[in-house]
Scaffold this active site. Sequence first.
Site, PDB file in Angstrom:
ATOM      1  N   GLU A 109       6.540  36.213  40.689  1.00 35.58           N
ATOM      2  CA  GLU A 109       5.356  36.174  39.804  1.00 35.58           C
ATOM      3  C   GLU A 109       5.110  37.551  39.188  1.00 35.58           C
ATOM      4  O   GLU A 109       4.763  37.666  38.007  1.00 35.58           O
ATOM      5  CB  GLU A 109       4.126  35.723  40.607  1.00 35.58           C
ATOM      6  CG  GLU A 109       4.219  34.256  40.989  1.00 35.58           C
ATOM      7  CD  GLU A 109       3.099  33.824  41.904  1.00 35.58           C
ATOM      8  OE1 GLU A 109       2.984  34.377  43.018  1.00 35.58           O
ATOM      9  OE2 GLU A 109       2.320  32.936  41.518  1.00 35.58           O
ATOM     10  N   GLU A 129       7.036  29.410  48.369  1.00 31.56           N
ATOM     11  CA  GLU A 129       5.683  29.228  48.934  1.00 31.56           C
ATOM     12  C   GLU A 129       5.476  27.864  49.582  1.00 31.56           C
ATOM     13  O   GLU A 129       4.825  27.760  50.621  1.00 31.56           O
ATOM     14  CB  GLU A 129       4.618  29.409  47.837  1.00 31.56           C
ATOM     15  CG  GLU A 129       4.387  30.850  47.422  1.00 31.56           C
ATOM     16  CD  GLU A 129       5.253  31.282  46.257  1.00 31.56           C
ATOM     17  OE1 GLU A 129       6.313  30.642  46.020  1.00 31.56           O
ATOM     18  OE2 GLU A 129       4.909  32.253  45.570  1.00 31.56           O
TER      19      GLU A 129
HETATM   20  N1  3HC Z   1       5.556  38.811  54.428  1.00 33.92           N
HETATM   21  C1  3HC Z   1       5.533  39.449  55.611  1.00 33.92           C
HETATM   22  N2  3HC Z   1       6.655  39.700  56.341  1.00 33.92           N
HETATM   23  C2  3HC Z   1       7.809  39.260  55.844  1.00 33.92           C
HETATM   24  C3  3HC Z   1       7.899  38.579  54.621  1.00 33.92           C
HETATM   25  C4  3HC Z   1       6.709  38.354  53.901  1.00 33.92           C
HETATM   26  N3  3HC Z   1       6.714  37.726  52.724  1.00 33.92           N
HETATM   27  N4  3HC Z   1       9.190  38.270  54.393  1.00 33.92           N
HETATM   28  C5  3HC Z   1       9.876  38.759  55.432  1.00 33.92           C
HETATM   29  N5  3HC Z   1       9.049  39.357  56.302  1.00 33.92           N
HETATM   30  C6  3HC Z   1       9.424  40.071  57.541  1.00 33.92           C
HETATM   31  C7  3HC Z   1      10.062  39.151  58.563  1.00 33.92           C
HETATM   32  O1  3HC Z   1       9.078  38.564  59.400  1.00 33.92           O
HETATM   33  C8  3HC Z   1      10.935  40.110  59.312  1.00 33.92           C
HETATM   34  O2  3HC Z   1      10.110  40.857  60.187  1.00 33.92           O
HETATM   35  P1  3HC Z   1      10.692  41.382  61.584  1.00 33.92           P
HETATM   36  O3  3HC Z   1      11.833  42.279  61.238  1.00 33.92           O
HETATM   37  O4  3HC Z   1       9.521  42.052  62.196  1.00 33.92           O
HETATM   38  O5  3HC Z   1      11.130  40.154  62.312  1.00 33.92           O
HETATM   39  C9  3HC Z   1      11.417  41.091  58.234  1.00 33.92           C
HETATM   40  O6  3HC Z   1      10.466  40.977  57.180  1.00 33.92           O
HETATM   41  C10 3HC Z   1      12.786  40.773  57.683  1.00 33.92           C
HETATM   42  O7  3HC Z   1      12.811  39.408  57.307  1.00 33.92           O
HETATM   43  P2  3HC Z   1      14.158  38.548  57.397  1.00 33.92           P
HETATM   44  O8  3HC Z   1      14.778  38.720  58.729  1.00 33.92           O
HETATM   45  O9  3HC Z   1      13.814  37.185  56.949  1.00 33.92           O
HETATM   46  O10 3HC Z   1      15.054  39.303  56.324  1.00 33.92           O
HETATM   47  P3  3HC Z   1      16.214  38.726  55.422  1.00 33.92           P
HETATM   48  O11 3HC Z   1      16.825  39.880  54.758  1.00 33.92           O
HETATM   49  O12 3HC Z   1      17.087  37.807  56.206  1.00 33.92           O
HETATM   50  O13 3HC Z   1      15.507  37.801  54.331  1.00 33.92           O
HETATM   51  C11 3HC Z   1      13.835  37.292  52.703  1.00 33.92           C
HETATM   52  C12 3HC Z   1      14.661  38.388  53.396  1.00 33.92           C
HETATM   53  C13 3HC Z   1      14.789  36.387  51.898  1.00 33.92           C
HETATM   54  C14 3HC Z   1      12.854  37.959  51.783  1.00 33.92           C
HETATM   55  C15 3HC Z   1      13.140  36.439  53.785  1.00 33.92           C
HETATM   56  O14 3HC Z   1      12.479  37.305  54.682  1.00 33.92           O
HETATM   57  C16 3HC Z   1      12.118  35.477  53.239  1.00 33.92           C
HETATM   58  O15 3HC Z   1      12.473  34.389  52.845  1.00 33.92           O
HETATM   59  N6  3HC Z   1      10.857  35.890  53.267  1.00 33.92           N
HETATM   60  C17 3HC Z   1       9.752  35.032  52.851  1.00 33.92           C
HETATM   61  C18 3HC Z   1       9.718  34.884  51.365  1.00 33.92           C
HETATM   62  C19 3HC Z   1       8.531  34.086  50.961  1.00 33.92           C
HETATM   63  O16 3HC Z   1       8.256  33.016  51.483  1.00 33.92           O
HETATM   64  N7  3HC Z   1       7.809  34.592  49.980  1.00 33.92           N
HETATM   65  C20 3HC Z   1       6.614  33.931  49.482  1.00 33.92           C
HETATM   66  C21 3HC Z   1       5.428  34.494  50.195  1.00 33.92           C
HETATM   67  S1  3HC Z   1       3.931  33.675  49.747  1.00 33.92           S
HETATM   68  C22 3HC Z   1       3.578  34.350  48.236  1.00 33.92           C
HETATM   69  O17 3HC Z   1       4.308  35.147  47.710  1.00 33.92           O
HETATM   70  C23 3HC Z   1       2.269  33.906  47.662  1.00 33.92           C
HETATM   71  C24 3HC Z   1       2.138  34.377  46.273  1.00 33.92           C
HETATM   72  O18 3HC Z   1       2.453  33.322  45.414  1.00 33.92           O
HETATM   73  C25 3HC Z   1       0.732  34.801  45.972  1.00 33.92           C
END
Ligand code: 3HC
Length: 700
Positions: A109, A129
Amino acid sequence: MAATGKPVDYTVRNHVAVLTLNAPPVNGLSQSLRRAIKTALCDAEGDGCVEAVVLMGGGRMFCGGADIKEFASGEISEPDVNVIIRQMEIMDKPVVAAIHGVALGGGLELALGCNLRIATRDARAGFPEVRLGVLPGAGGTQRTPRLVGVGLALDLILSGRSIGAKEALERGLIDALSERDLLTDAIALARRACQSGDPLPVAGRLPFNGTSDLEQTITAALEQVLRRTPDAEAPKAIARCIAFAASGVDFEEGLVFEREEFLKLMSNTQSRALRHLFFAEREAAKIPNLPPDVALRPVERVGIIGAGVMGRGIAMTFLNAGIPVTLLEIDADALQRGVEAIRSNYVTRQEKGRMSAEDLKERMGLLRSSTNYDDMSDCDLVIEAVFENMEIKQNVCARLGEVCKPGAIIATNTSTLNVDTIANASGRASDVLGMHFFSPAHIMRLLEIVRGAETAPAVLATVIALARRIGKVTVVSGVCYGFIGNRMLESYLRELDFLLMEGATPARIDTALEAFGMAMGPCRMMDMAGIDVNARVLDERAAEGALPDDPGYRALVRKLAAMGRHGQKAGQGYYRYEGRTPCADPQVDRIAAELAATLGIPRRDDITDAEIRDRLLLPLINEGFRILEEGIALRPGDIDIVWTAGYGWPALTGGPMHHAEALGLGRVCHRLEELGRQTGDRFGYFAPAPFLLRRVADTA
Ligand code: 3HC
Ligand code: NAI
């Protein structure tokens, strides 16, 4: 670029301000990062030497989206991402997003709020999301359909899938691909935008181009998602937001509508449950007493013993990840059947357009087959998937102990047997652990890793890391009957036969559990897994004296097995099958009634759906507390991952242990005691586990 330790690094190159997000590991948009971006944008705007801005991510990615941890508070503190995007949209200097790694959720976004987007070829973009029970809450539902059309917007936002940069370019989500250095290319793009004098593109100002059948398109897309998860709130809210945008309202009104929907979802139980699973999945790979610096063993070739149902699936799991496999069977015929089954699976995928001919050739090229154990000598990991029989497994592992090279890991795919006994047979127990795959192994995400008493830390750490390479989510279990999942499965199934004998039909029971959200009711599941398989395990457990000495215990499953009603493969089990379609079979009700009469079990006509659910699910949860107390599972979240990723438990409830907390542990305890009184609790499994009682006392 060297990081300064500030959330945003600000530098100027060639009259372009470069704002680098510096919030490892994923540049999550926490309040401190949002504030820093806002300040840096103000600096760029006020800097007379700056003509344009490039926004990029430091570290491994552009941005993983909102900082999900902040959602727990139920509100998003200022400035939210919408405020930052507004600031970029009204600035008269072009802002270019330079994307590498991923731009997900709020990260995408943010990029859509920039005037232009450029990405590296291997970058990916998407809106995950919905998988967290929320929706894009910073304009994603309003800008995306304007930019790329409703079809792709619905697809991306409802599915949560991400697309690669090439497709993103073709579909108009980004404007350019970087062919050399991303920052250099982004600066060049920003400078061209300054020099062209053309009005700067702003996604939010684009008209909403809808076709006349828009409403139908949105409804059809939503229905498709709800077929899998009818109770999910987020998809419905997403559809409402896109429909609102399509209704011709002003863009700003759309943003307000979206924000309200987002905030409602963020605080609901479904999103809390899905966020719990997100963090639990990551936590599960962390093993408290495993030294972080333990040296991993290399895994370049994997051996698999047994090319039956599981061996084939396990082989494909590794082949799909590009890891060479040597597959071994007891004789040439069985081996050929196994190899042909793998080939035919790939051919079907190719025919359905899900795999290219080159990929098929490449994967089959990685597969070697053999009937000679000496061929296991160059494998770094050998997984046995032979019959579920201790003597056979001990013999196989003894042989592997001899032929495998020093340092090679030996794994057993047993689903119930004692991993320590199997490990000891190898003569090198420190190299051995359990790798319990789920069927079909190349599809199911769960891998239960069973840590034996002697398993070396390096062996455990290597297999956890390898699981990530092959795309599995892992949970580590201690050694006990059935480990975490199958041990709890037995608790789930114990009341099934009693309910049937008391008068509930298989369809009634399955419907009640499916309405709760289980992917498949217990009768259909048993028919699929094989009633004979379950009956064999029961016989073995009974012979060991591990089951209640009572003719009523799991009586129906044993009776059906003895009658040859082995489930779907036999055309009959709890149901009668027409092809793969289960049909109610009155004969099963008659068998159940006869058994009930023999065993003196009264028939009832007052069994409610709630009773069915409680009698099946609460003993399962109770067993979870026992498993935690014994240290078989390290955390409640681990159990939740096992059940949601391996057994079809509804993710929207966060798994059995999260569900129990949401119900209230006091209530769970009380209901178990009530059911114990109602049923007589002959076997003691309604008695609340001591750990559950302590938890209730602690929270009282
Ligand atoms: N918020 C907080 N912590 C997060 C996070 C997030 N969005 N994404 C990842 N983390 C943390 C994980 O919990 C992990 O923490 P840890 O080391 O303490 O266990 C660390 O970051 C690393 O995460 P991964 O092991 O998953 O790392 P990868 O490199 O394998 O993957 C990623 C990276 C593809 C970004 C994956 O972490 C992921 O899919 N994250 C979530 C993405 C997501 O769902 N984003 C949408 C959020 S909601 C949003 O954006 C609302 C908006 O529309 C307003
Ligand atoms: P299967 O009967 O389909 O396959 C077993 C294969 O092992 C057969 O092809 C047989 O020829 C081969 N075999 C037997 N002894 C052998 C030996 N000494 N050397 C080489 N090959 C030998 O059984 P399935 O279902 O694949 O199960 C295998 C293992 O996986 C069992 O331990 C089972 O408990 C476990 N498992 C099964 C699951 C399932 O859903 N089927 C799920 C998870 C684990």
